[in-house]
Design a protein around this motif. Structure first.
Motif, PDB file in Angstrom:
ATOM      1  N   PHE A 150       0.825  -1.214   0.000  1.00 30.26           N
ATOM      2  CA  PHE A 150       0.000   0.000   0.000  1.00 30.26           C
ATOM      3  C   PHE A 150       0.857   1.262   0.000  1.00 30.26           C
ATOM      4  N   VAL A 151       1.969   1.240   0.702  1.00 31.47           N
ATOM      5  CA  VAL A 151       2.783   2.442   0.904  1.00 31.47           C
ATOM      6  C   VAL A 151       3.193   3.124  -0.400  1.00 31.47           C
ATOM      7  N   PRO A 152       3.600   2.401  -1.450  1.00 25.48           N
ATOM      8  CA  PRO A 152       3.975   3.102  -2.691  1.00 25.48           C
ATOM      9  C   PRO A 152       2.876   3.987  -3.261  1.00 25.48           C
ATOM     10  N   PHE A 153       1.627   3.666  -2.994  1.00 25.22           N
ATOM     11  CA  PHE A 153       0.519   4.449  -3.551  1.00 25.22           C
ATOM     12  C   PHE A 153       0.552   5.883  -3.034  1.00 25.22           C
ATOM     13  N   VAL A 154       0.687   6.059  -1.723  1.00 26.72           N
ATOM     14  CA  VAL A 154       0.657   7.407  -1.152  1.00 26.72           C
ATOM     15  C   VAL A 154       1.954   8.168  -1.417  1.00 26.72           C
ATOM     16  N   ILE A 155       3.003   7.465  -1.791  1.00 26.20           N
ATOM     17  CA  ILE A 155       4.269   8.123  -2.114  1.00 26.20           C
ATOM     18  C   ILE A 155       4.312   8.538  -3.580  1.00 26.20           C
ATOM     19  N   PHE A 156       3.931   7.643  -4.460  1.00 17.16           N
ATOM     20  CA  PHE A 156       4.181   7.867  -5.888  1.00 17.16           C
ATOM     21  C   PHE A 156       3.078   8.631  -6.611  1.00 17.16           C
ATOM     22  N   VAL A 157       1.864   8.664  -6.088  1.00 23.56           N
ATOM     23  CA  VAL A 157       0.847   9.501  -6.731  1.00 23.56           C
ATOM     24  C   VAL A 157       1.293  10.962  -6.767  1.00 23.56           C
ATOM     25  N   PRO A 158       1.733  11.560  -5.643  1.00 23.65           N
ATOM     26  CA  PRO A 158       2.236  12.942  -5.721  1.00 23.65           C
ATOM     27  C   PRO A 158       3.468  13.081  -6.613  1.00 23.65           C
ATOM     28  N   LEU A 159       4.336  12.072  -6.637  1.00 23.80           N
ATOM     29  CA  LEU A 159       5.525  12.154  -7.479  1.00 23.80           C
ATOM     30  C   LEU A 159       5.160  12.150  -8.961  1.00 23.80           C
ATOM     31  N   VAL A 160       4.167  11.349  -9.333  1.00 24.34           N
ATOM     32  CA  VAL A 160       3.722  11.342 -10.732  1.00 24.34           C
ATOM     33  C   VAL A 160       3.169  12.711 -11.102  1.00 24.34           C
ATOM     34  N   VAL A 161       2.319  13.283 -10.246  1.00 28.66           N
ATOM     35  CA  VAL A 161       1.725  14.588 -10.537  1.00 28.66           C
ATOM     36  C   VAL A 161       2.799  15.668 -10.605  1.00 28.66           C
ATOM     37  N   ARG A 162       3.800  15.577  -9.754  1.00 25.23           N
ATOM     38  CA  ARG A 162       4.889  16.562  -9.807  1.00 25.23           C
ATOM     39  C   ARG A 162       5.620  16.482 -11.138  1.00 25.23           C
TER      40      ARG A 162
END
Length: 599
Positions: A150-162
């Motif tokens: 689950f942890v990658p979801f909350v980390i990488f969603v903002p990184l993709v948008v950035r």
């Protein structure tokens, strides 16, 4: 928000999450809990509320390192919520597929099955490593593997948008919308040991590599043979997604194919366009597509599932109208309704989806102020929704459960696009009203959406679905019943019991005789409600001779409290105790096994 105020607020937020974890840990579950929300102390929820309030406010108000810390705070709080079953000492979470996944981990550890022999061994391999390296028991190892994925979801969603926008406000919104956990719908995707659902949380990792690949064009960043480092990550993460669950891997192949199609058309139509500067996705589409085909065709489970889909397409009523009608009638009898349930499960999702649809229409009409590079990436993702939606329609006709798994994947993309759309909306309204006021209003509305979204992460009476908590008493009751039983068939009380056979023995370890008696003789493996309610206990299960009836606290809570005796009457169950043709073989506070004899 000033630096000092930000530091203070974030400190309070992180401390609040720590306090919540301690408070939740100090009150472990004493038995089966129909709702993890009600079982967790109110003070712990209050502390988590403080943390998420701080996270929402600072993610939108701050920039730079403070915004990153705010997004980290929200991710920390959400991970704590997802981890509540572990924190509060649940023996296991997961009925149905979850118990079979537990059995497969036992098969791995016992040597009855090698990882490559399972169609999707990723989750089970992580759980096995946690057991071998960290020394946790098998059920907890599997629950921790769920949290780890689950942890990658909350980390990488903002990184993709950035990477897509470079807009700090959009990044803040991305963090918040990720906390909604929109891919979980509790119809076909669940927060627990369920490989298809767990794979959804890894998709943003793949998308991050894809967006980085499209945006990195320096020849200095090339590996030998002209391979981009981010291209290598596309292959690596694509294969990793395949191992967690192939259905979600084929969805990312669809995204790659959609990008390839857009790139092909752009090269034929335009002489100048940002898309022409992007490296093509053709080779990666072919490579990952071929990998999926080789992996899937060689697996019997896939062949059977594909055959079932084709059969469903040929025979099923389009849209499952009859099933929907039955569910609507059942909800009405217990005081609910289908529109109410839809609003609870999909209200926030529908709002995000509507916002994304409006944003894409504005973007493709040429009315957006977004830069050309960002527009191109958003176009890729937006166009890919059409083939993904087409797959949803195919599933909906053939196997409706798979359709709602497809919805889970679509909402991974809508989470990313929704954050970008929110930033665009706030930017547009900022031309008419002060930007701070618009951002503050957005924070309040998103906070309200977050509360509703949090209430549907786990099953609970709020959505007419009991928690999938498997208490220690229940598990050991089934274990004693199954291991010490004889060759009489076992029936469930509204729920098939064969999954516990999977969990205890392992699907590949159990003998044919052990498998045959679990749920044998009835399509659903449970006693027929009308005969049981008429006290015709011996006739309630089509078995030759006597049979065992397994009843857990989960069963009685579901049937009497949530379903309000819609299927099984409490009085009929209570009369079983004094019935001459029954005898109780195994019993504890949460489980009972009755032998039902022919009269």
């Amino acid at each position: 928000m000033g630096k000092t105020a930000s530091n203070l607020a974030l400190s309070v937020g992180y401390a609040a999450v720590a306090v919540a974890i301690v408070l939740a840990r100090r009150e472990p579950a004493a038995g089966y809990e129909v709702s993890v929300y009600a079982g967790t102390p109110g003070a712990a929820w209050a502390a988590l509320g403080v943390a998420l309030t701080v996270a929402v406010a600072t993610a939108l108000a701050c920039r730079g390192v403070h915004q990153a810390a705010a997004i980290g705070l929200g991710g920390f709080a959400m991970t704590a919520i997802v981890s509540l079953p572990v924190i509060r000492g649940y023996h296991f979470v997961g009925k149905g597929d979850g118990l079979t996944h537990l059995g497969w981990v036992r098969d791995f550890l016992g040597g009855a099955m090698a990882p490559h022999e399972l169609f999707y061994p990723g989750l089970h391999t992580v759980a096995s490593l946690l057991y071998l390296v960290a020394g946790v028991d098998v059920p907890h190892g599997l629950m921790l593997a769920v949290v780890a994925l689950f942890v990658p979801f909350v980390i990488f969603v903002p990184l993709v948008v950035r990477d897509v926008t470079g807009n700090a406000l959009a990044v803040g919104f991305a963090g918040i919308v990720a906390w909604f956990v929109l891919p979980i719908n509790n119809i076909a995707t669940h927060m627990g040991a369920h490989s298809n659902s767990n794979a959804l949380f890894f998709v943003p990792v793949f998308l991050f590599a894809l967006v980085a690949y499209l945006g990195r064009r320096s020849p200095d960043e090339r590996l030998p043979l002209g391979l981009s480092p981010y291209g290598a990550l596309i292959v690596l993460f694509g294969v990793a997604l395949l191992l967690v669950h192939p259905q979600q891997m084929i969805n990312v192949v669809v995204i790659l194919a959609a990008i390839s199609g857009v790139q092909y058309l752009a090269r034929r139509r335009f002489d100048e366009h940002p898309i022409l500067e992007h490296p093509t996705a053709h080779a990666y589409t072919a490579a990952l597509g071929a990998t999926f085909v080789v992996w899937a065709v060689a697996n019997e489970r896939f062949r059977n599932a594909f055959g079932g889909l084709l059969y469903g397409l040929a025979t099923a009523d389009i849209g499952g109208d009859e099933e929907v009608g039955q569910r609507e009638a059942s909800l009405a009898e217990i005081g609910g309704s289908l529109p109410e349930l839809f609003a609870k499960l999909f209200g926030v999702s529908a709002l995000v989806g509507f916002l994304v649809a409006c944003f894409l229409l504005v973007l493709w009409a040429g009315r957006s102020r977004m830069n050309a590079e960002s527009r191109s990436i958003v176009t890729y993702l937006g166009i890919s929704l059409f083939p993904l939606g087409g797959i949803f329609l195919v599933y909906f006709v053939g196997t409706p459960t798979m359709a709602f798994r497809q919805v889970g994947f679509i909402f991974v993309l809508l989470t990313i696009l929704g954050a970008i759309a929110l930033a665009a909306l706030v930017g547009w309204t900022g031309r008419f009203v002060p930007a701070g006021a618009t951002t503050a209003l957005a924070a309040v509305l998103l906070g309200a959406c977050l509360v509703l979204a949090l209430l549907t992460i786990f099953g609970s009476p709020f959505i007419y679905s009991p928690s999938q908590h498997v208490s220690e008493q229940t598990y050991h009751g089934y274990e004693a019943a199954i291991v010490n039983g004889n060759d009489q068939p076992y029936a469930g009380y509204g729920y098939n019991v064969y999954r516990y056979n999977d969990a205890i023995y392992g699907p590949e370890t159990m003998t044919d005789e052990q498998a045959a008696i679990m749920g044998a003789g009835a399509p659903e493996g449970s006693v027929e409600m009308d005969a049981f309610n008429d006290r015709q206990y011996a006739d309630a299960y089509p078995a030759d001779g006597d049979y065992f009836l397994a009843v857990s606290e989960f069963d009685t809570t579901r049937e009497f409290e949530i379903y309000q005796e819609l299927n099984y009457e409490r009085a009929a169950f209570e009369d079983l105790e004094n019935h001459e043709g029954s005898a109780k073989y195994v019993s504890n506070e949460e489980f009972a096994l009755y032998e039902i004899r022919e009269e």
